[in-house]
Scaffold this motif. Sequence first.
Motif, short mmCIF file in Angstrom:
data_model
loop_
_atom_site.label_atom_id
_atom_site.label_comp_id
_atom_site.label_asym_id
_atom_site.label_seq_id
_atom_site.Cartn_x
_atom_site.Cartn_y
_atom_site.Cartn_z
N ASN A 524 0.83 -1.22 0.00
CA ASN A 524 0.00 0.00 0.00
C ASN A 524 0.86 1.26 0.00
OD1 ASN A 524 -2.32 -1.53 0.09
ND2 ASN A 524 -2.34 -1.54 2.33
N ASP A 525 1.90 1.22 -0.86
CA ASP A 525 2.75 2.40 -1.01
C ASP A 525 3.66 2.68 0.19
OD1 ASP A 525 2.79 3.37 -3.46
OD2 ASP A 525 1.49 5.13 -3.10
N LEU A 526 3.69 1.75 1.14
CA LEU A 526 4.58 1.95 2.29
C LEU A 526 5.71 0.93 2.24
CD1 LEU A 526 1.90 2.47 5.08
CD2 LEU A 526 3.43 4.22 4.14
N ASP A 527 6.91 1.35 2.66
CA ASP A 527 8.07 0.44 2.65
C ASP A 527 8.15 -0.34 3.95
OD1 ASP A 527 9.03 1.13 0.13
OD2 ASP A 527 9.82 3.03 0.94
N TYR A 528 8.36 -1.62 3.81
CA TYR A 528 8.46 -2.47 4.99
C TYR A 528 9.75 -3.29 4.96
CZ TYR A 528 3.58 -1.61 6.21
OH TYR A 528 2.41 -1.03 6.58
N SER A 529 10.27 -3.57 6.17
CA SER A 529 11.33 -4.57 6.32
C SER A 529 10.65 -5.80 6.88
CB SER A 529 12.39 -4.08 7.31
OG SER A 529 12.92 -2.85 6.87
N SER A 530 10.72 -6.93 6.14
CA SER A 530 9.94 -8.10 6.54
C SER A 530 10.81 -9.34 6.73
CB SER A 530 8.89 -8.43 5.50
OG SER A 530 8.12 -7.27 5.21
N VAL A 531 10.37 -10.15 7.69
CA VAL A 531 10.98 -11.47 7.88
C VAL A 531 9.88 -12.50 7.67
CG1 VAL A 531 12.22 -12.98 9.47
CG2 VAL A 531 12.50 -10.49 9.65
N LYS A 532 10.15 -13.50 6.84
CA LYS A 532 9.16 -14.54 6.61
C LYS A 532 9.76 -15.89 7.01
CE LYS A 532 7.01 -12.14 2.75
NZ LYS A 532 5.56 -12.10 3.04
N VAL A 533 9.01 -16.59 7.87
CA VAL A 533 9.45 -17.94 8.25
C VAL A 533 8.53 -18.92 7.53
CG1 VAL A 533 9.82 -19.54 10.16
CG2 VAL A 533 10.23 -17.07 10.49
N THR A 595 3.41 -19.88 6.40
CA THR A 595 4.35 -18.77 6.35
C THR A 595 3.93 -17.73 7.39
OG1 THR A 595 4.72 -19.10 4.00
CG2 THR A 595 5.33 -16.95 4.91
N PHE A 596 4.82 -17.49 8.32
CA PHE A 596 4.58 -16.41 9.29
C PHE A 596 5.40 -15.21 8.86
CE2 PHE A 596 3.02 -19.97 11.67
CZ PHE A 596 2.07 -19.44 12.54
N THR A 597 4.74 -14.05 8.73
CA THR A 597 5.46 -12.85 8.32
C THR A 597 5.45 -11.83 9.46
OG1 THR A 597 4.71 -13.18 6.06
CG2 THR A 597 5.55 -10.99 6.60
N VAL A 598 6.61 -11.31 9.75
CA VAL A 598 6.72 -10.20 10.71
C VAL A 598 7.27 -9.03 9.94
CG1 VAL A 598 7.86 -9.34 12.77
CG2 VAL A 598 7.13 -11.74 12.66
N ARG A 599 6.57 -7.86 10.00
CA ARG A 599 7.12 -6.74 9.23
C ARG A 599 7.07 -5.44 10.03
NH1 ARG A 599 2.26 -6.59 4.81
NH2 ARG A 599 0.86 -5.25 5.96
N PHE A 600 8.05 -4.62 9.73
CA PHE A 600 8.14 -3.30 10.39
C PHE A 600 8.22 -2.25 9.30
CE2 PHE A 600 10.20 -6.49 12.99
CZ PHE A 600 9.56 -6.32 14.22
N GLN A 601 7.53 -1.14 9.53
CA GLN A 601 7.60 -0.07 8.54
C GLN A 601 9.03 0.45 8.49
OE1 GLN A 601 4.02 2.34 8.92
NE2 GLN A 601 5.03 3.79 7.56
N SER A 602 9.56 0.61 7.28
CA SER A 602 10.95 1.05 7.16
C SER A 602 11.10 2.47 7.68
CB SER A 602 11.40 1.02 5.71
OG SER A 602 11.25 -0.29 5.21
N VAL A 603 12.20 2.68 8.36
CA VAL A 603 12.46 4.02 8.86
C VAL A 603 13.33 4.71 7.83
CG1 VAL A 603 13.36 5.31 10.81
CG2 VAL A 603 12.46 3.00 11.13
N PRO A 604 12.99 5.95 7.43
CA PRO A 604 13.84 6.64 6.46
C PRO A 604 15.30 6.63 6.94
CG PRO A 604 11.89 7.93 6.99
CD PRO A 604 11.88 6.74 7.88
N ARG A 605 16.19 6.46 5.98
CA ARG A 605 17.59 6.26 6.35
C ARG A 605 18.13 7.38 7.23
NH1 ARG A 605 20.43 2.16 5.07
NH2 ARG A 605 19.23 0.66 3.89
N HIS A 606 17.76 8.62 6.92
CA HIS A 606 18.36 9.72 7.70
C HIS A 606 17.88 9.70 9.15
CE1 HIS A 606 14.60 11.52 6.05
NE2 HIS A 606 14.53 11.99 7.28
#
Length: 608
Positions: A524-533, A595-606
């Motif tokens: 949905n137009d948002l960046d996520y960092s995800s882990v999938k088991v 599949t279990f997915t855990v995701r966090f919204q990406s934090v802008p690099r700066h």
Amino acid sequence: MDEEREQGILFESIHVKKDGTYFPVEISSRLITIEDHKFYQGIIRDISERKKAEEKIYNLNRIYAVLSQVNEAIIWTKSWDELFDRVCDIAVRYGKFNMVWIGLLDGKKDRIIPVSSRGTTDDYPDDITIKNSDEPEEQDPAVSAIKQGKGIIYNDIMTVSKNTSWRKKLLSLGHLSMASFPLKHERKIIGVLNLFSDKEDFFTDEEIPLIEEIVLNISFALETFNKDAQRKGAIEGLTSSENKFKTVFESANDAIILTEDRKFIDFNLKTEKLFGYTRNELLNSTTADISPKRQPDGILSSEKSNLLITTALNGKPQRFEWVYRKKDGTLFDAEVSLTSFHLGERLLLMAIVRDITEKKKANEEIKEALKRAEELNRMKSIFLANMSHELRTPMTGILGFAEILYNELHNTDQKEMAGIILRGGKRLTSTLNSILDLSRIEADKMELSSETVNLSDLATESVKFFEAAAKEKNLTIKAETENNVLAYIDYKIMEQVLSNLIQNAVAYTERGSIIVKVITEKVNDLDYSSVKVIDTGIGIPENYFKAIFEPFKQVSEGFGRRFEGTGLGLTITRKFVELMNGEIMVESELGKGSTFTVRFQSVPRHNL
Ligand code: ADP
């Protein structure tokens, strides 16, 4: 007889002059004695003037009587028709008029329709058609009065031109003089009052202003009647067009009040019941009359209601809570909606008042119950945390010595016994740890120390830790990670999350593989960092997707239970993930894998 003569007698009579005209006289006669001779002394006095004066007074008294009677009728009558009938009655009875009738202009203003008449009516009056003629004598005097907007008086009908259509009719009914006065309503002429007398010169200069005053009072009464009728009829007026509204109005469980000029002009029965006032007490009241002086916010009820009413009248419906006061003085909370609407040319306001005392009470009770439940839950968690701690400490001793025994003992049976103590102790410790974690979270005692965590590295490490367990079950396990996928989270807690998920994957997979993927993705137009088991295990039925995240819930429960475990792992995992502002979700197909997915919204690099 002598005595009477001594005192004299006095009488009135009519004498005839030589020219044939009559004149009233007063004759006084008495017996007088002059030098022993008795004489009758008679004095004849022409009393024409006095008679005229007396008649005038009599006539004025008549009209005054009519005036006062009409004024009284205005007070007591309730409708136009009733008043018109009373006026005609009074004029004939007290005003000694031969005949009286009142006519009203019809809608097209081309006819006068008699609405009330008294006296020698016979077949007069009929409807009178208003002709387009300006010749006064062509028209009935009633028409002239309406056309000219002033009283039309004929004090001697005999002298009216013989060509007029109405002269003969009136004379045949014995009317010798007549007058017609226009009736007004809202400054417009709406009808005419007609008076007839069998005497000529009946309408004198003194009398006409009094009749005009009567007509004025009647017109004034019509205005007030009309207002009253409009007020009373506000709802009746709706009835014809809005039958449904009428039904709602009467049967509603809310008080419905119609106001005009801020005054209550109509309301349903519920209003009377709710406020404890009678209909008459409430009519013409204002909101301030049935409110405490001030509302809970300290603002004067009168000021606040005025503001709300003005806004509603300007076309913006209002909804608000209001404190009202009943007749017995008790206050109550209500939810009010104010809407303005047009009824003909009138701008009315409808207030729907709902007593929310019960609702408020129920809300308070729910809030109170919720608070108590939360408090109890917190206490339970504190208790559990304390208990777990108390259990865990001695466990450390048991485990430590069981391990030493296992390593030291060489007798196979004894070694096996020590091994059972050791495994049982480990399981117990892990359960205690889970309970402790959950309790800590629920007691709000969990403290996060967030930092930028390299999820790729963490996943790789976690997978290594389970390689041995996977190998034991002949499963392949590997991490597939994009490089340096970052998240701003608590490292230790995330480590536990991953460990729980991988442990489950290993536990619920009989053959195949476990893959831990770390990726960045756009949702949905948002960046996520995800882990999938991802596992190829037994899978989870869809209707369990939600339940498995609840405490102590397992897919195989009761007697059919096939796997060890407390059912706390995923509950804690989810709580951990949410604590770190992440999300956890599951996709699964029975027999194929989960599949279990855990995701966090990406934090802008700066920001990292
Ligand atoms: P438990 O201690 O029972 O593993 P969890 O909360 O970790 O408790 O899991 C709850 C239930 O969810 C498990 O009992 C199991 O039925 C199901 N479950 C969890 N992970 C998986 C998985 N990877 N594959 C299939 N079923 C799973």
